[in-house]
Motif scaffolding. Structure first.
Motif, PDB file in Angstrom:
ATOM      1  N   THR A   7       9.442  -2.325  -0.686  1.00 18.27           N
ATOM      2  CA  THR A   7       8.195  -2.393  -1.441  1.00 18.27           C
ATOM      3  C   THR A   7       8.493  -2.892  -2.853  1.00 18.27           C
ATOM      4  O   THR A   7       9.614  -2.822  -3.331  1.00 18.27           O
ATOM      5  N   PHE A   8       7.463  -3.403  -3.490  1.00 17.57           N
ATOM      6  CA  PHE A   8       7.554  -3.816  -4.882  1.00 17.57           C
ATOM      7  C   PHE A   8       6.292  -3.316  -5.566  1.00 17.57           C
ATOM      8  O   PHE A   8       5.182  -3.628  -5.109  1.00 17.57           O
ATOM      9  N   LEU A   9       6.451  -2.539  -6.613  1.00 16.01           N
ATOM     10  CA  LEU A   9       5.336  -1.914  -7.324  1.00 16.01           C
ATOM     11  C   LEU A   9       4.471  -1.077  -6.386  1.00 16.01           C
ATOM     12  O   LEU A   9       3.246  -1.024  -6.514  1.00 16.01           O
ATOM     13  N   LEU A  13       6.180  -5.404   0.972  1.00 16.90           N
ATOM     14  CA  LEU A  13       6.474  -6.831   0.793  1.00 16.90           C
ATOM     15  C   LEU A  13       5.676  -7.712   1.759  1.00 16.90           C
ATOM     16  O   LEU A  13       5.387  -8.864   1.439  1.00 16.90           O
ATOM     17  N   TYR A  16       2.654  -9.063   0.086  1.00 20.54           N
ATOM     18  CA  TYR A  16       2.955 -10.194  -0.794  1.00 20.54           C
ATOM     19  C   TYR A  16       3.136 -11.489  -0.004  1.00 20.54           C
ATOM     20  O   TYR A  16       2.720 -12.557  -0.452  1.00 20.54           O
TER      21      TYR A  16
END
Length: 162
Positions: A7-9, A13, A16
């Motif tokens: 995950t990012f923030l 993913l 995204y």
């Protein structure tokens, strides 16, 4: 090696990646729209700004539509013969039974005549009728029509969603 649960923030993913896939055609569409609106003058910054603001909305609308399609099922008026012949789609009749209070006030004998006897203990005041697996995203357990009696009369009917 790629972590599939990365995950990012706090956002997976995969989201995204989908947004990136949506961004490309969205950018060129906005670029074309702005060019048409401005009489042939391009605005890359305008197209970029429009793309960045509308792409997440398009993504959310797409998810919403997918959820609505996956959760849809038809609702029919209660049909005693169809209720008894196909237990897997009984959920299509429960809205009519509940909303129109078709069982309220009926005796246990009348309920058995209407819905059938599915090995109920006649002395019990709560009966469960299997209605199948209601379509939905998290519909992994079957649902039941719950019929509650008081003094041999139906007082409450609802659908138990497990």
């Amino acid at each position: 090696m790629i972590d599939i649960n990365a995950t990012f923030l706090g956002i997976d993913l995969f989201v995204y990646v989908v947004l990136a896939i949506l961004l490309i055609p969205s950018y060129y569409l906005w670029k074309w729209i702005i060019k048409k609106l401005r009489g042939g003058k391009e605005s890359q910054w305008g197209a970029l700004l429009a793309t960045i603001t509308t792409t997440p909305m398009i993504y959310c609308i797409g998810i919403y539509i997918w959820l609505m399609i996956a959760s849809y099922y038809p609702s029919h008026d209660f049909d005693q013969n169809k209720w008894k012949e196909n237990k897997e789609i009984r959920y299509e009749y429960t809205d009519d039974i509940i909303d129109n209070k078709l069982l309220i006030g009926k005796t246990k004998r009348e309920v058995i005549d209407m819905l059938g006897n599915e090995a109920h203990d006649i002395s019990s005041d709560i009966w469960y009728y299997y209605v199948g697996y209601v379509p939905g995203i998290f519909g992994i357990d079957p649902d039941y029509l719950v019929v509650e009696f008081k003094d041999d009369k139906v007082v409450n009917v609802y659908q138990y969603t497990s």
